[in-house]
Design a protein around this motif. Structure first.
Motif, PDB file in Angstrom:
ATOM      1  N   UNK A   1      -5.119  25.615 -62.591  1.00 52.79           N
ATOM      2  CA  UNK A   1      -5.206  26.480 -63.688  1.00 52.79           C
ATOM      3  C   UNK A   1      -4.250  27.759 -63.469  1.00 52.79           C
ATOM      4  N   UNK A   2      -4.377  28.311 -62.171  1.00 53.58           N
ATOM      5  CA  UNK A   2      -3.778  29.344 -61.931  1.00 53.58           C
ATOM      6  C   UNK A   2      -1.977  29.214 -62.026  1.00 53.58           C
TER       7      UNK A   2
ATOM      8  N   UNK B   1     -14.873  26.787 -56.355  1.00 57.76           N
ATOM      9  CA  UNK B   1     -15.780  27.099 -57.270  1.00 57.76           C
ATOM     10  C   UNK B   1     -15.715  25.984 -58.373  1.00 57.76           C
ATOM     11  N   UNK B   2     -14.749  25.934 -58.918  1.00 59.28           N
ATOM     12  CA  UNK B   2     -14.298  24.982 -60.276  1.00 59.28           C
ATOM     13  C   UNK B   2     -14.621  23.582 -59.838  1.00 59.28           C
TER      14      UNK B   2
ATOM     15  N   UNK C   1     -17.315  21.083 -61.519  1.00 58.74           N
ATOM     16  CA  UNK C   1     -17.181  19.840 -62.258  1.00 58.74           C
ATOM     17  C   UNK C   1     -17.743  18.680 -61.596  1.00 58.74           C
ATOM     18  N   UNK C   2     -18.126  18.626 -60.304  1.00 56.03           N
ATOM     19  CA  UNK C   2     -18.584  17.524 -59.752  1.00 56.03           C
ATOM     20  C   UNK C   2     -20.121  17.462 -60.299  1.00 56.03           C
ATOM     21  N   UNK C   3     -20.583  18.234 -60.594  1.00 57.57           N
ATOM     22  CA  UNK C   3     -21.881  18.172 -61.513  1.00 57.57           C
ATOM     23  C   UNK C   3     -22.116  17.070 -62.556  1.00 57.57           C
ATOM     24  N   UNK C   4     -21.204  17.054 -62.982  1.00 52.48           N
ATOM     25  CA  UNK C   4     -21.123  16.054 -64.208  1.00 52.48           C
ATOM     26  C   UNK C   4     -20.844  14.377 -63.960  1.00 52.48           C
TER      27      UNK C   4
ATOM     28  N   UNK D   1     -13.334  25.399 -67.312  1.00 51.87           N
ATOM     29  CA  UNK D   1     -12.085  26.121 -67.508  1.00 51.87           C
ATOM     30  C   UNK D   1     -11.714  27.429 -67.908  1.00 51.87           C
ATOM     31  N   UNK D   2     -12.862  27.707 -68.917  1.00 52.05           N
ATOM     32  CA  UNK D   2     -12.803  29.234 -69.257  1.00 52.05           C
ATOM     33  C   UNK D   2     -13.169  30.066 -68.300  1.00 52.05           C
ATOM     34  N   UNK D   3     -13.921  29.828 -67.244  1.00 54.11           N
ATOM     35  CA  UNK D   3     -14.000  30.713 -66.022  1.00 54.11           C
ATOM     36  C   UNK D   3     -12.752  30.779 -65.152  1.00 54.11           C
TER      37      UNK D   3
END
Length: 214
Positions: A33-34, A80-81, A85-88, A64-66
Motif C-alpha cells: 500500500x505504501x 501489522x496489516x 488479514x490473517x485473522x480472516x 487497508x484504511x489503516x
C-alpha cells in the motif's frame, strides 16, 4: 467440483501431481500500500466482498484504511496489516502479478483447500440496540474477548455484575462475569446457534464484532 464452503462450482485440473481444485488465492496487497500510495496514479482500492463474510469484508476494508492512513502519517507497518488479514478465513494470500509477471511465478493458485482457517473466530455480533449480542461461536464467563468497533465509534469502559468492558493494550475488550439472556435466564456458556440475545455489561456500538483467537 462443488465448493463445500458455499456450494459454488470450482474448476478441477489434473497433472502429474494429481487432481487439484484450481482456486485462486485471495489478493493481498497490504504490504504494498505504501508503494501504491506513493505512485500517485491510483485513486482508489477495491475490496472484494461479494462472496465474502461480513467479518472478512469489515476487517479487510478496515485494514487497508489503516494502511493508507498510516502511510500518510509516516507510521506504515506492513507486518501489522498482514497479521490482521490473517485473522480472516481466506483461500491463501498472493500479491498476484502486480510485483512479478505471470510467467515468473506459480503460487497464485491454492491447490489444497477451498478456505483456510483464520487466526481468529468471530464469536459474537452486537445488535442494533447496543445492549445485547448474538453468539456466533462460543462464549464462556471470565474469558477476554477482543472487539472490533465500527470506524469513528468509541466504547465506554464499565464494570458491573454482568462483566467488564475495557481497553487492553489499545484493543477494546470484553469479559462476561455472567451470561444472562434478554429473558433473564442465566447460562453457564453460550454457543453458536443459540437464538436468544445475551445482555452486555454496557452499551456498545451496533455491529461491533467480537472475536476470539483460535
Amino acid at each position: 467440483a462443488e465448493n463445500p464452503d458455499d456450494g459454488t462450482l470450482l474448476k478441477i485440473e489434473q497433472d502429474e501431481g494429481g487432481t487439484h481444485i484450481m482456486n485462486a488465492k485471495d489478493m493481498n496487497m497490504s504490504s504494498h500500500v505504501d508503494e501504491i500510495s506513493a505512485s500517485g496514479v491510483v485513486d482508489s482500492l477495491k475490496i472484494e466482498g461479494r462472496t465474502k463474510s461480513t467479518y472478512y469484508a469489515a476487517i479487510t476494508a478496515r485494514t487497508y484504511r489503516m494502511a493508507i492512513d498510516d502511510f500518510y502519517d509516516k507510521k506504515y507497518d506492513a507486518k501489522k496489516y498482514e497479521e490482521e488479514l490473517l485473522t480472516t478465513k481466506h483461500r491463501g494470500f498472493s500479491d498476484a502479478y502486480l510485483v512479478q509477471r505471470p510467467h515468473e511465478r506459480n503460487d497464485t493458485q491454492n491447490l489444497h483447500t477451498a478456505i483456510s482457517e483464520g487466526t481468529y473466530e468471530v464469536s459474537g455480533l452486537v445488535l442494533e440496540d447496543g445492549r445485547h449480542f448474538m453468539c456466533k461461536y462460543k462464549t464462556y464467563p471470565n474469558t477476554e474477548i477482543e472487539m472490533i468497533v465500527p470506524a469513528n465509534e468509541k466504547i465506554q469502559e464499565i464494570e458491573n455484575e454482568l462483566g467488564k468492558i475495557f481497553i487492553k493494550e489499545g484493543k477494546p475488550t470484553i469479559v462476561f462475569y455472567k451470561i444472562i439472556t434478554n429473558t433473564d435466564k442465566e447460562l453457564e456458556s453460550v454457543h453458536s446457534g443459540y437464538t436468544l440475545p445475551i445482555k452486555l455489561p454496557g452499551i456498545l456500538p451496533a455491529h461491533t464484532i467480537m472475536r476470539q483467537k483460535i
